[in-house]
Design a protein around this motif. Structure first.
Motif, PDB file in Angstrom:
ATOM      1  N   ARG A 148      49.445  18.486   7.905  1.00 53.13           N
ATOM      2  CA  ARG A 148      49.520  17.188   8.584  1.00 53.13           C
ATOM      3  C   ARG A 148      48.177  16.824   9.217  1.00 53.13           C
ATOM      4  O   ARG A 148      47.692  15.698   9.082  1.00 53.13           O
ATOM      5  CB  ARG A 148      50.622  17.232   9.638  1.00 53.13           C
ATOM      6  N   ASN A 149      47.569  17.777   9.893  1.00 51.04           N
ATOM      7  CA  ASN A 149      46.299  17.485  10.561  1.00 51.04           C
ATOM      8  C   ASN A 149      45.175  17.230   9.561  1.00 51.04           C
ATOM      9  O   ASN A 149      44.251  16.462   9.854  1.00 51.04           O
ATOM     10  CB  ASN A 149      45.912  18.622  11.498  1.00 51.04           C
ATOM     11  N   LEU A 150      45.249  17.873   8.395  1.00 50.25           N
ATOM     12  CA  LEU A 150      44.244  17.602   7.362  1.00 50.25           C
ATOM     13  C   LEU A 150      44.251  16.119   7.007  1.00 50.25           C
ATOM     14  O   LEU A 150      43.193  15.483   6.936  1.00 50.25           O
ATOM     15  CB  LEU A 150      44.524  18.452   6.125  1.00 50.25           C
ATOM     16  N   PHE A 151      45.443  15.570   6.826  1.00 50.47           N
ATOM     17  CA  PHE A 151      45.543  14.164   6.438  1.00 50.47           C
ATOM     18  C   PHE A 151      45.154  13.232   7.589  1.00 50.47           C
ATOM     19  O   PHE A 151      44.517  12.196   7.373  1.00 50.47           O
ATOM     20  CB  PHE A 151      46.948  13.861   5.942  1.00 50.47           C
ATOM     21  N   ILE A 152      45.506  13.620   8.796  1.00 49.13           N
ATOM     22  CA  ILE A 152      45.132  12.815   9.960  1.00 49.13           C
ATOM     23  C   ILE A 152      43.614  12.812  10.139  1.00 49.13           C
ATOM     24  O   ILE A 152      43.004  11.760  10.338  1.00 49.13           O
ATOM     25  CB  ILE A 152      45.832  13.350  11.231  1.00 49.13           C
ATOM     26  N   ALA A 204      56.419  19.025  -3.947  1.00 46.23           N
ATOM     27  CA  ALA A 204      55.741  17.726  -3.963  1.00 46.23           C
ATOM     28  C   ALA A 204      56.274  16.815  -2.862  1.00 46.23           C
ATOM     29  O   ALA A 204      55.507  16.057  -2.246  1.00 46.23           O
ATOM     30  CB  ALA A 204      55.913  17.066  -5.331  1.00 46.23           C
ATOM     31  N   LYS A 205      57.568  16.895  -2.594  1.00 42.85           N
ATOM     32  CA  LYS A 205      58.156  16.067  -1.532  1.00 42.85           C
ATOM     33  C   LYS A 205      57.624  16.472  -0.160  1.00 42.85           C
ATOM     34  O   LYS A 205      57.399  15.618   0.709  1.00 42.85           O
ATOM     35  CB  LYS A 205      59.679  16.186  -1.568  1.00 42.85           C
ATOM     36  N   ILE A 206      57.406  17.760   0.043  1.00 45.36           N
ATOM     37  CA  ILE A 206      56.830  18.223   1.308  1.00 45.36           C
ATOM     38  C   ILE A 206      55.401  17.730   1.449  1.00 45.36           C
ATOM     39  O   ILE A 206      54.976  17.306   2.536  1.00 45.36           O
ATOM     40  CB  ILE A 206      56.916  19.762   1.390  1.00 45.36           C
ATOM     41  N   LEU A 207      54.650  17.774   0.369  1.00 51.35           N
ATOM     42  CA  LEU A 207      53.286  17.248   0.394  1.00 51.35           C
ATOM     43  C   LEU A 207      53.290  15.772   0.767  1.00 51.35           C
ATOM     44  O   LEU A 207      52.490  15.325   1.602  1.00 51.35           O
ATOM     45  CB  LEU A 207      52.629  17.447  -0.972  1.00 51.35           C
ATOM     46  N   VAL A 208      54.185  15.007   0.176  1.00 53.39           N
ATOM     47  CA  VAL A 208      54.270  13.576   0.460  1.00 53.39           C
ATOM     48  C   VAL A 208      54.603  13.337   1.932  1.00 53.39           C
ATOM     49  O   VAL A 208      54.058  12.420   2.564  1.00 53.39           O
ATOM     50  CB  VAL A 208      55.323  12.908  -0.455  1.00 53.39           C
ATOM     51  N   GLU A 209      55.453  14.180   2.491  1.00 55.97           N
ATOM     52  CA  GLU A 209      55.807  14.031   3.912  1.00 55.97           C
ATOM     53  C   GLU A 209      54.586  14.212   4.802  1.00 55.97           C
ATOM     54  O   GLU A 209      54.337  13.407   5.702  1.00 55.97           O
ATOM     55  CB  GLU A 209      56.889  15.048   4.279  1.00 55.97           C
ATOM     56  N   ASP A 210      53.809  15.262   4.559  1.00 58.18           N
ATOM     57  CA  ASP A 210      52.597  15.461   5.356  1.00 58.18           C
ATOM     58  C   ASP A 210      51.571  14.363   5.089  1.00 58.18           C
ATOM     59  O   ASP A 210      50.880  13.902   6.002  1.00 58.18           O
ATOM     60  CB  ASP A 210      51.978  16.830   5.052  1.00 58.18           C
ATOM     61  N   ALA A 211      51.479  13.939   3.830  1.00 57.24           N
ATOM     62  CA  ALA A 211      50.500  12.916   3.464  1.00 57.24           C
ATOM     63  C   ALA A 211      50.851  11.543   4.030  1.00 57.24           C
ATOM     64  O   ALA A 211      49.984  10.657   4.072  1.00 57.24           O
ATOM     65  CB  ALA A 211      50.373  12.828   1.941  1.00 57.24           C
ATOM     66  N   SER A 212      52.066  11.365   4.476  1.00 58.01           N
ATOM     67  CA  SER A 212      52.462  10.082   5.070  1.00 58.01           C
ATOM     68  C   SER A 212      51.675   9.790   6.344  1.00 58.01           C
ATOM     69  O   SER A 212      51.649   8.648   6.813  1.00 58.01           O
ATOM     70  CB  SER A 212      53.966  10.072   5.364  1.00 58.01           C
ATOM     71  N   HIS A 213      51.021  10.807   6.896  1.00 54.83           N
ATOM     72  CA  HIS A 213      50.205  10.636   8.097  1.00 54.83           C
ATOM     73  C   HIS A 213      48.785  10.188   7.761  1.00 54.83           C
ATOM     74  O   HIS A 213      47.979   9.983   8.677  1.00 54.83           O
ATOM     75  CB  HIS A 213      50.162  11.939   8.891  1.00 54.83           C
ATOM     76  N   CYS A 214      48.479  10.059   6.480  1.00 54.69           N
ATOM     77  CA  CYS A 214      47.143   9.653   6.040  1.00 54.69           C
ATOM     78  C   CYS A 214      47.049   8.132   6.029  1.00 54.69           C
ATOM     79  O   CYS A 214      47.947   7.459   5.530  1.00 54.69           O
ATOM     80  CB  CYS A 214      46.861  10.207   4.646  1.00 54.69           C
TER      81      CYS A 214
END
Length: 242
Positions: free
Chosen positions: A24-28, A52-62
């Motif tokens: 999450r912080n990587l994307f933020i 892939a769904k977990i990745l999309v969840e974290d990437a939603s913070h980008c």
């Protein structure tokens, strides 16, 4: 006055089924440090849609555009089409012989494949299995070349998973060099007069290299960046405004 473009790039994040929140912080942070984020393959551990769904969840913070190519891990369970659909539904654009443009900079991406480097490139000769192996990389190189032909921008950025040059895999055991990339991928890079190439896959390789025509190539595998104690979990490259 035109604005320079900052590119954040990283590969081999290997999201697993228990990785929720890990990146999450990587994307933020990438949203703060760059104008676009490139994910250079091996986005998942096993190529499960659930990963892939977990990745999309974290990437939603980008808050910036995300481009990606798939890697060999993402192909393990033969779910490439499903994974691509999940990522694109989550606003992660997957490049597979396709292109994208931002602020006058063009991007093209392919997964790439292996086959060896320089005079040790595997030839299409002998058993059909060898010919099929070589053809896979030839097809990836052709796919990249066709994508680059679609770009009319002055600056052209290439994203792939496998390495197009030997230099950025050095540091890995020489015995596995043929499985880390292929010089066939370098040919369309040079012919297209690309500005820069980003790849992953070689976890213990070398960060920087150049093609035979001096086009910069960066191995942005996350394990490599971590080994080098890089200040961020991605490499930032700036394309200066004209």
């Amino acid at each position: 006055m035109a604005k320079s473009l900052k590119i954040a790039a990283v590969g081999d994040i290997h999201v697993g089924e228990h990785s929720l929140g890990k990146y999450r912080n990587l994307f933020i942070d990438a949203s703060r440090d760059a104008d676009i984020l490139l994910l250079c393959g091996d986005l998942t551990i096993r190529g499960y849609p659930s990963e892939a769904k977990i990745l999309v969840e974290d990437a939603s913070h980008c808050k910036i555009p995300i481009l990606a190519v798939l890697g060999n891990h993402d192909c393990e369970e033969k779910n490439e089409t499903k994974i691509t659909s999940i990522l694109e539904a989550g606003n992660i654009r997957v490049l597979n012989g396709t292109t994208y443009e931002l602020q006058g900079v063009g991007f093209a991406g392919v997964k790439g494949f292996c086959g060896g480097f320089d005079k040790y490139v595997l030839s299409s000769w002998g058993e059909m299995a060898i010919k099929d192996f070589v053809l896979e990389c030839v097809n990836e190189a052709l796919k990249l070349e066709k994508a680059m032909e679609l770009l009319t921008t002055k600056h052209k950025v290439i994203i792939m998973h496998y390495a197009p040059i030997r230099q950025t895999v050095e540091g890995e055991p020489p015995e596995i060099f043929p499985f880390l990339g292929c010089s066939r991928l370098e040919e369309p890079v040079n012919r297209s007069d690309a500005s820069v190439v980003f790849h992953g896959h070689a976890h213990h390789g070398t960060l920087e290299g150049k093609t035979s025509l001096d086009i910069p190539v960066y191995n942005v595998s996350l394990p490599l960046l971590q080994q080098r104690q890089w200040k961020t979990p991605y490499y930032v490259y700036e394309i200066a405004a004209e």
